[in-house]
Write a protein that holds these residues in place. Sequence first.
Motif, PDB file in Angstrom:
ATOM      1  N   LEU A 158     -29.764 -15.057   5.585  1.00 60.42           N
ATOM      2  CA  LEU A 158     -29.000 -14.271   4.613  1.00 60.42           C
ATOM      3  C   LEU A 158     -27.519 -14.645   4.678  1.00 60.42           C
ATOM      4  O   LEU A 158     -26.865 -14.824   3.643  1.00 60.42           O
ATOM      5  CB  LEU A 158     -29.185 -12.775   4.861  1.00 60.42           C
ATOM      6  CG  LEU A 158     -28.415 -11.845   3.921  1.00 60.42           C
ATOM      7  CD1 LEU A 158     -28.825 -12.072   2.472  1.00 60.42           C
ATOM      8  CD2 LEU A 158     -28.634 -10.394   4.321  1.00 60.42           C
ATOM      9  N   GLU A 159     -26.998 -14.792   5.884  1.00 57.71           N
ATOM     10  CA  GLU A 159     -25.600 -15.194   6.045  1.00 57.71           C
ATOM     11  C   GLU A 159     -25.343 -16.560   5.402  1.00 57.71           C
ATOM     12  O   GLU A 159     -24.360 -16.739   4.680  1.00 57.71           O
ATOM     13  CB  GLU A 159     -25.246 -15.258   7.531  1.00 57.71           C
ATOM     14  CG  GLU A 159     -23.834 -15.715   7.799  1.00 57.71           C
ATOM     15  CD  GLU A 159     -23.531 -15.886   9.275  1.00 57.71           C
ATOM     16  OE1 GLU A 159     -22.341 -16.086   9.584  1.00 57.71           O
ATOM     17  OE2 GLU A 159     -24.460 -15.851  10.098  1.00 57.71           O
ATOM     18  N   ARG A 160     -26.249 -17.510   5.638  1.00 64.39           N
ATOM     19  CA  ARG A 160     -26.111 -18.848   5.055  1.00 64.39           C
ATOM     20  C   ARG A 160     -26.146 -18.778   3.539  1.00 64.39           C
ATOM     21  O   ARG A 160     -25.325 -19.397   2.848  1.00 64.39           O
ATOM     22  CB  ARG A 160     -27.222 -19.766   5.561  1.00 64.39           C
ATOM     23  CG  ARG A 160     -27.075 -21.218   5.130  1.00 64.39           C
ATOM     24  CD  ARG A 160     -28.250 -22.064   5.599  1.00 64.39           C
ATOM     25  NE  ARG A 160     -29.531 -21.619   5.083  1.00 64.39           N
ATOM     26  CZ  ARG A 160     -29.945 -21.796   3.813  1.00 64.39           C
ATOM     27  NH1 ARG A 160     -29.179 -22.408   2.942  1.00 64.39           N
ATOM     28  NH2 ARG A 160     -31.138 -21.367   3.442  1.00 64.39           N
ATOM     29  N   CYS A 161     -27.057 -17.999   2.997  1.00 58.65           N
ATOM     30  CA  CYS A 161     -27.186 -17.869   1.540  1.00 58.65           C
ATOM     31  C   CYS A 161     -25.926 -17.274   0.934  1.00 58.65           C
ATOM     32  O   CYS A 161     -25.391 -17.789  -0.046  1.00 58.65           O
ATOM     33  CB  CYS A 161     -28.398 -17.001   1.213  1.00 58.65           C
ATOM     34  SG  CYS A 161     -28.627 -16.701  -0.531  1.00 58.65           S
ATOM     35  N   LEU A 162     -25.428 -16.193   1.530  1.00 54.66           N
ATOM     36  CA  LEU A 162     -24.221 -15.541   1.004  1.00 54.66           C
ATOM     37  C   LEU A 162     -22.997 -16.432   1.124  1.00 54.66           C
ATOM     38  O   LEU A 162     -22.148 -16.463   0.225  1.00 54.66           O
ATOM     39  CB  LEU A 162     -23.991 -14.203   1.711  1.00 54.66           C
ATOM     40  CG  LEU A 162     -25.046 -13.127   1.437  1.00 54.66           C
ATOM     41  CD1 LEU A 162     -24.793 -11.903   2.292  1.00 54.66           C
ATOM     42  CD2 LEU A 162     -25.120 -12.775  -0.031  1.00 54.66           C
ATOM     43  N   ARG A 189     -45.059  -8.731  19.491  1.00 54.50           N
ATOM     44  CA  ARG A 189     -44.124  -7.998  18.619  1.00 54.50           C
ATOM     45  C   ARG A 189     -42.696  -8.501  18.739  1.00 54.50           C
ATOM     46  O   ARG A 189     -41.901  -8.332  17.820  1.00 54.50           O
ATOM     47  CB  ARG A 189     -44.226  -6.503  18.840  1.00 54.50           C
ATOM     48  CG  ARG A 189     -43.844  -6.030  20.200  1.00 54.50           C
ATOM     49  CD  ARG A 189     -44.086  -4.560  20.369  1.00 54.50           C
ATOM     50  NE  ARG A 189     -43.979  -4.216  21.787  1.00 54.50           N
ATOM     51  CZ  ARG A 189     -44.397  -3.103  22.292  1.00 54.50           C
ATOM     52  NH1 ARG A 189     -44.960  -2.200  21.523  1.00 54.50           N
ATOM     53  NH2 ARG A 189     -44.265  -2.855  23.577  1.00 54.50           N
ATOM     54  N   HIS A 190     -42.359  -9.151  19.848  1.00 51.35           N
ATOM     55  CA  HIS A 190     -41.014  -9.728  19.975  1.00 51.35           C
ATOM     56  C   HIS A 190     -40.757 -10.774  18.889  1.00 51.35           C
ATOM     57  O   HIS A 190     -39.624 -10.978  18.473  1.00 51.35           O
ATOM     58  CB  HIS A 190     -40.817 -10.349  21.366  1.00 51.35           C
ATOM     59  CG  HIS A 190     -41.585 -11.606  21.577  1.00 51.35           C
ATOM     60  ND1 HIS A 190     -42.921 -11.603  21.931  1.00 51.35           N
ATOM     61  CD2 HIS A 190     -41.224 -12.900  21.457  1.00 51.35           C
ATOM     62  CE1 HIS A 190     -43.339 -12.857  22.027  1.00 51.35           C
ATOM     63  NE2 HIS A 190     -42.341 -13.658  21.749  1.00 51.35           N
ATOM     64  N   GLN A 191     -41.828 -11.426  18.393  1.00 55.67           N
ATOM     65  CA  GLN A 191     -41.676 -12.430  17.344  1.00 55.67           C
ATOM     66  C   GLN A 191     -41.233 -11.797  16.019  1.00 55.67           C
ATOM     67  O   GLN A 191     -40.697 -12.480  15.159  1.00 55.67           O
ATOM     68  CB  GLN A 191     -42.989 -13.188  17.150  1.00 55.67           C
ATOM     69  CG  GLN A 191     -43.359 -14.045  18.340  1.00 55.67           C
ATOM     70  CD  GLN A 191     -44.719 -14.684  18.196  1.00 55.67           C
ATOM     71  OE1 GLN A 191     -45.623 -14.388  18.952  1.00 55.67           O
ATOM     72  NE2 GLN A 191     -44.866 -15.560  17.219  1.00 55.67           N
ATOM     73  N   LEU A 192     -41.458 -10.514  15.890  1.00 56.61           N
ATOM     74  CA  LEU A 192     -41.054  -9.791  14.680  1.00 56.61           C
ATOM     75  C   LEU A 192     -39.683  -9.134  14.864  1.00 56.61           C
ATOM     76  O   LEU A 192     -38.842  -9.193  13.974  1.00 56.61           O
ATOM     77  CB  LEU A 192     -42.103  -8.727  14.333  1.00 56.61           C
ATOM     78  CG  LEU A 192     -41.872  -7.896  13.083  1.00 56.61           C
ATOM     79  CD1 LEU A 192     -41.882  -8.773  11.836  1.00 56.61           C
ATOM     80  CD2 LEU A 192     -42.937  -6.814  12.970  1.00 56.61           C
ATOM     81  N   GLN A 221     -45.671 -13.642  10.804  1.00 54.97           N
ATOM     82  CA  GLN A 221     -44.509 -13.939  11.635  1.00 54.97           C
ATOM     83  C   GLN A 221     -44.866 -13.789  13.110  1.00 54.97           C
ATOM     84  O   GLN A 221     -44.344 -14.502  13.964  1.00 54.97           O
ATOM     85  CB  GLN A 221     -43.338 -13.025  11.276  1.00 54.97           C
ATOM     86  CG  GLN A 221     -42.071 -13.388  12.026  1.00 54.97           C
ATOM     87  CD  GLN A 221     -40.836 -12.724  11.450  1.00 54.97           C
ATOM     88  OE1 GLN A 221     -40.806 -12.354  10.292  1.00 54.97           O
ATOM     89  NE2 GLN A 221     -39.828 -12.581  12.275  1.00 54.97           N
ATOM     90  N   MET A 222     -45.789 -12.878  13.419  1.00 55.73           N
ATOM     91  CA  MET A 222     -46.235 -12.670  14.795  1.00 55.73           C
ATOM     92  C   MET A 222     -47.342 -13.659  15.195  1.00 55.73           C
ATOM     93  O   MET A 222     -47.835 -13.607  16.303  1.00 55.73           O
ATOM     94  CB  MET A 222     -46.752 -11.234  14.953  1.00 55.73           C
ATOM     95  CG  MET A 222     -45.702 -10.178  14.772  1.00 55.73           C
ATOM     96  SD  MET A 222     -46.390  -8.518  14.587  1.00 55.73           S
ATOM     97  CE  MET A 222     -47.089  -8.247  16.210  1.00 55.73           C
ATOM     98  N   GLU A 223     -47.727 -14.529  14.251  1.00 55.95           N
ATOM     99  CA  GLU A 223     -48.822 -15.477  14.462  1.00 55.95           C
ATOM    100  C   GLU A 223     -50.100 -14.752  14.880  1.00 55.95           C
ATOM    101  O   GLU A 223     -50.794 -15.127  15.822  1.00 55.95           O
ATOM    102  CB  GLU A 223     -48.432 -16.534  15.498  1.00 55.95           C
ATOM    103  CG  GLU A 223     -47.247 -17.372  15.067  1.00 55.95           C
ATOM    104  CD  GLU A 223     -46.799 -18.368  16.119  1.00 55.95           C
ATOM    105  OE1 GLU A 223     -47.603 -18.741  16.992  1.00 55.95           O
ATOM    106  OE2 GLU A 223     -45.627 -18.771  16.063  1.00 55.95           O
ATOM    107  N   HIS A 278     -33.427 -13.561  14.983  1.00 54.11           N
ATOM    108  CA  HIS A 278     -32.229 -13.483  14.150  1.00 54.11           C
ATOM    109  C   HIS A 278     -32.329 -14.426  12.948  1.00 54.11           C
ATOM    110  O   HIS A 278     -31.352 -14.648  12.249  1.00 54.11           O
ATOM    111  CB  HIS A 278     -30.988 -13.821  14.991  1.00 54.11           C
ATOM    112  CG  HIS A 278     -30.799 -12.881  16.127  1.00 54.11           C
ATOM    113  ND1 HIS A 278     -30.331 -11.603  15.968  1.00 54.11           N
ATOM    114  CD2 HIS A 278     -31.060 -13.014  17.450  1.00 54.11           C
ATOM    115  CE1 HIS A 278     -30.297 -10.994  17.130  1.00 54.11           C
ATOM    116  NE2 HIS A 278     -30.732 -11.829  18.052  1.00 54.11           N
ATOM    117  N   ASN A 279     -33.514 -14.954  12.725  1.00 53.21           N
ATOM    118  CA  ASN A 279     -33.703 -15.907  11.627  1.00 53.21           C
ATOM    119  C   ASN A 279     -33.341 -15.309  10.272  1.00 53.21           C
ATOM    120  O   ASN A 279     -32.651 -15.943   9.479  1.00 53.21           O
ATOM    121  CB  ASN A 279     -35.144 -16.412  11.585  1.00 53.21           C
ATOM    122  CG  ASN A 279     -35.492 -17.240  12.805  1.00 53.21           C
ATOM    123  OD1 ASN A 279     -34.617 -17.656  13.547  1.00 53.21           O
ATOM    124  ND2 ASN A 279     -36.774 -17.474  13.002  1.00 53.21           N
ATOM    125  N   ALA A 280     -33.819 -14.099   9.994  1.00 47.09           N
ATOM    126  CA  ALA A 280     -33.579 -13.503   8.673  1.00 47.09           C
ATOM    127  C   ALA A 280     -32.097 -13.269   8.442  1.00 47.09           C
ATOM    128  O   ALA A 280     -31.567 -13.583   7.369  1.00 47.09           O
ATOM    129  CB  ALA A 280     -34.359 -12.209   8.536  1.00 47.09           C
TER     130      ALA A 280
END
Length: 104
Positions: free
Chosen positions: A95-99, A82-85, A43-45, A89-91
């Motif tokens: 999760l919101e979309r899935c729920l 580390r800001h990429q981790l 995720q941090m490339e 707000h992707n995760a």
Amino acid sequence: MLLDPIHFGGGNSSFEAMAVATPVVTIRGEFMRSRITSAMYEQMEMTDLIAKDFSKYVGLAVKLACDNPFQTTMREKKRARRHQLFDTHNASSELERCLTNLAP
């Protein structure tokens, strides 16, 4: 410097290490529990500290412990990425979309 446990995974320890730019040597295992740290790095490339096999895991650990310029470079790279981790707000959005899709 930290070594990601080969058969289990770092989890919280890896998150804490990422936050303070401490290098963690890891190897991608067969199960999810041993892929957490490598997923953070991806995720941090930053794949410099993800070993392809056990001998490379040992080699990276030795290099990180003995080669101060390499260790400094890894710390600086983690600090810069580390800001990429942590600043994403992707995760939570996923999760919101899935729920939302699962709710009647």
